[in-house]
Design a protein around this motif. Structure first.
Motif, PDB file in Angstrom:
ATOM      1  N   HIS A 112       0.815  -1.221   0.000  1.00 38.50           N
ATOM      2  CA  HIS A 112       0.000   0.000   0.000  1.00 38.50           C
ATOM      3  C   HIS A 112       0.846   1.268   0.000  1.00 38.50           C
ATOM      4  CE1 HIS A 112      -4.129  -1.272  -0.183  1.00 38.50           C
ATOM      5  NE2 HIS A 112      -3.691  -2.387   0.372  1.00 38.50           N
ATOM      6  N   LYS A 113       2.002   1.218   0.662  1.00 40.57           N
ATOM      7  CA  LYS A 113       2.882   2.382   0.615  1.00 40.57           C
ATOM      8  C   LYS A 113       3.378   2.608  -0.815  1.00 40.57           C
ATOM      9  CE  LYS A 113       5.703   3.401   4.142  1.00 40.57           C
ATOM     10  NZ  LYS A 113       6.732   3.219   5.203  1.00 40.57           N
ATOM     11  N   ILE A 114       3.686   1.540  -1.524  1.00 42.08           N
ATOM     12  CA  ILE A 114       4.152   1.672  -2.910  1.00 42.08           C
ATOM     13  C   ILE A 114       3.016   2.195  -3.800  1.00 42.08           C
ATOM     14  CG2 ILE A 114       5.022   0.408  -4.932  1.00 42.08           C
ATOM     15  CD1 ILE A 114       7.115   0.983  -2.607  1.00 42.08           C
ATOM     16  N   GLU A 115       1.792   1.758  -3.544  1.00 40.01           N
ATOM     17  CA  GLU A 115       0.646   2.293  -4.294  1.00 40.01           C
ATOM     18  C   GLU A 115       0.513   3.803  -4.057  1.00 40.01           C
ATOM     19  OE1 GLU A 115      -1.356   0.978  -6.713  1.00 40.01           O
ATOM     20  OE2 GLU A 115       0.139  -0.615  -6.546  1.00 40.01           O
ATOM     21  N   LYS A 118       3.222   5.577  -6.005  1.00 36.26           N
ATOM     22  CA  LYS A 118       2.819   5.692  -7.419  1.00 36.26           C
ATOM     23  C   LYS A 118       1.850   6.853  -7.607  1.00 36.26           C
ATOM     24  CE  LYS A 118       2.646   0.825  -8.838  1.00 36.26           C
ATOM     25  NZ  LYS A 118       1.614  -0.150  -9.127  1.00 36.26           N
ATOM     26  N   GLU A 119       0.868   6.922  -6.732  1.00 35.64           N
ATOM     27  CA  GLU A 119      -0.123   7.990  -6.802  1.00 35.64           C
ATOM     28  C   GLU A 119       0.547   9.362  -6.685  1.00 35.64           C
ATOM     29  OE1 GLU A 119      -3.410   9.484  -3.631  1.00 35.64           O
ATOM     30  OE2 GLU A 119      -3.443   7.339  -4.070  1.00 35.64           O
ATOM     31  N   LEU A 120       1.433   9.505  -5.711  1.00 34.71           N
ATOM     32  CA  LEU A 120       2.115  10.779  -5.506  1.00 34.71           C
ATOM     33  C   LEU A 120       3.039  11.118  -6.681  1.00 34.71           C
ATOM     34  CD1 LEU A 120       2.877  10.461  -1.687  1.00 34.71           C
ATOM     35  CD2 LEU A 120       1.204  11.991  -2.762  1.00 34.71           C
ATOM     36  N   SER A 129      12.340  12.790  -2.581  1.00 34.56           N
ATOM     37  CA  SER A 129      12.769  13.048  -1.196  1.00 34.56           C
ATOM     38  C   SER A 129      11.575  13.402  -0.320  1.00 34.56           C
ATOM     39  CB  SER A 129      13.772  14.197  -1.135  1.00 34.56           C
ATOM     40  OG  SER A 129      14.944  13.835  -1.800  1.00 34.56           O
ATOM     41  N   GLU A 130      10.699  14.239  -0.832  1.00 34.03           N
ATOM     42  CA  GLU A 130       9.510  14.644  -0.075  1.00 34.03           C
ATOM     43  C   GLU A 130       8.560  13.457   0.124  1.00 34.03           C
ATOM     44  OE1 GLU A 130       9.119  19.311  -1.473  1.00 34.03           O
ATOM     45  OE2 GLU A 130       8.505  17.729  -2.877  1.00 34.03           O
ATOM     46  N   ILE A 131       8.432  12.621  -0.890  1.00 35.83           N
ATOM     47  CA  ILE A 131       7.586  11.427  -0.782  1.00 35.83           C
ATOM     48  C   ILE A 131       8.165  10.473   0.263  1.00 35.83           C
ATOM     49  CG2 ILE A 131       6.751   9.366  -1.990  1.00 35.83           C
ATOM     50  CD1 ILE A 131       6.586  11.138  -4.546  1.00 35.83           C
ATOM     51  N   ALA A 132       9.480  10.271   0.218  1.00 35.01           N
ATOM     52  CA  ALA A 132      10.141   9.391   1.193  1.00 35.01           C
ATOM     53  C   ALA A 132       9.905   9.908   2.613  1.00 35.01           C
ATOM     54  CB  ALA A 132      11.637   9.301   0.903  1.00 35.01           C
ATOM     55  N   TYR A 133      10.034  11.201   2.807  1.00 38.73           N
ATOM     56  CA  TYR A 133       9.812  11.802   4.120  1.00 38.73           C
ATOM     57  C   TYR A 133       8.356  11.640   4.553  1.00 38.73           C
ATOM     58  CZ  TYR A 133       9.558  15.254   7.845  1.00 38.73           C
ATOM     59  OH  TYR A 133       9.341  15.881   9.053  1.00 38.73           O
ATOM     60  N   LYS A 134       7.431  11.944   3.650  1.00 36.76           N
ATOM     61  CA  LYS A 134       5.996  11.877   3.946  1.00 36.76           C
ATOM     62  C   LYS A 134       5.562  10.466   4.358  1.00 36.76           C
ATOM     63  CE  LYS A 134       1.507  12.752   1.704  1.00 36.76           C
ATOM     64  NZ  LYS A 134       0.888  13.663   2.645  1.00 36.76           N
ATOM     65  N   THR A 154      12.145   1.350 -11.388  1.00 39.24           N
ATOM     66  CA  THR A 154      12.513   2.399 -10.441  1.00 39.24           C
ATOM     67  C   THR A 154      11.431   3.480 -10.435  1.00 39.24           C
ATOM     68  OG1 THR A 154      13.689   3.689 -12.114  1.00 39.24           O
ATOM     69  CG2 THR A 154      14.973   2.036 -10.882  1.00 39.24           C
ATOM     70  N   PRO A 155      11.370   4.283  -9.382  1.00 37.06           N
ATOM     71  CA  PRO A 155      10.402   5.378  -9.363  1.00 37.06           C
ATOM     72  C   PRO A 155      10.572   6.339 -10.544  1.00 37.06           C
ATOM     73  CG  PRO A 155      11.287   5.044  -7.173  1.00 37.06           C
ATOM     74  CD  PRO A 155      12.075   4.174  -8.104  1.00 37.06           C
ATOM     75  N   SER A 156      11.818   6.640 -10.903  1.00 39.59           N
ATOM     76  CA  SER A 156      12.022   7.580 -12.020  1.00 39.59           C
ATOM     77  C   SER A 156      11.565   6.973 -13.343  1.00 39.59           C
ATOM     78  CB  SER A 156      13.482   8.031 -12.090  1.00 39.59           C
ATOM     79  OG  SER A 156      14.342   6.924 -12.087  1.00 39.59           O
ATOM     80  N   PHE A 157      11.789   5.675 -13.535  1.00 40.22           N
ATOM     81  CA  PHE A 157      11.314   5.016 -14.753  1.00 40.22           C
ATOM     82  C   PHE A 157       9.786   5.005 -14.776  1.00 40.22           C
ATOM     83  CE2 PHE A 157      10.224   1.398 -17.489  1.00 40.22           C
ATOM     84  CZ  PHE A 157      10.959   1.721 -18.619  1.00 40.22           C
TER      85      PHE A 157
END
Length: 172
Positions: A112-115, A118-120, A129-134, A154-157
């Motif tokens: 669910h965190k990965i979902e 993806k949404e963010l 960085s902000e997503i990781a912190y949040k 990867t997130p960037s891909f």
């Protein structure tokens, strides 16, 4: 709203209706139970009698509520939060969840965190960085590693795929 309406239509008194649970004012007949179940199924809901199933739903709903609908993650660990919220020892919750769902609570949380990541990423309002912190990841590297393990990219891909889809749609 659907549950309350069905209860009223069937003349069933209730004390409270919360996400996933109903507290009835008094026991209902087998006929009322069957009719309620039949009516709820039409709305994609089901009546659960099994205490384990109900507890599993409460665990899932608590996790989904925290990750997807709360502005902030809990300050304490999920294990402490779930244990306090549901009133059970975390080991008990974990064992039942794994027995019934075939995956650990931690794996369910990660999915669910990965979902949410993806949404963010798709909203494109926060950087990694902000997503990781949040989402309380210890680092961007940890988030990226977990993201790749779950999604295969990867997130960037993943973000590039979104940009390509948007560009392709605009060219139609």
């Amino acid at each position: 709203m659907v549950v309350k309406e069905e209860l009223c239509c069937l003349g069933i008194d209730y004390n409270q209706v919360e996400l996933g649970t109903v507290e009835l004012a008094e026991p209902i007949s087998q006929e009322q139970r069957e009719q309620l179940n039949k009516n709820l199924l039409k709305s994609g809901l089901e009546l659960m009698d099994d205490k384990k199933s109900i507890l599993i739903e409460r665990i899932k709903n608590s996790i989904i509520e925290i990750i997807h609908y709360s502005d902030e993650m809990p300050k304490e660990n999920f294990s402490i939060h779930l244990s306090q919220k549901l009133g059970y020892d975390y080991t008990y919750l974990s064992n039942i969840f794994t027995e019934v769902k075939g995956l650990t609570i931690q794996q369910y949380i990660i999915i669910h965190k990965i979902e949410k990541v993806k949404e963010l990423l798709l909203y494109d309002e926060l950087n990694l960085s902000e997503i990781a912190y949040k989402l309380h990841y210890s680092s961007v590297a940890h988030l990226s590693s977990q993201f790749k393990k779950v999604t295969g990219v990867t997130p960037s891909f993943f973000k590039q795929l979104k940009l390509k889809r948007t560009t392709n749609l605009e060219n139609l």
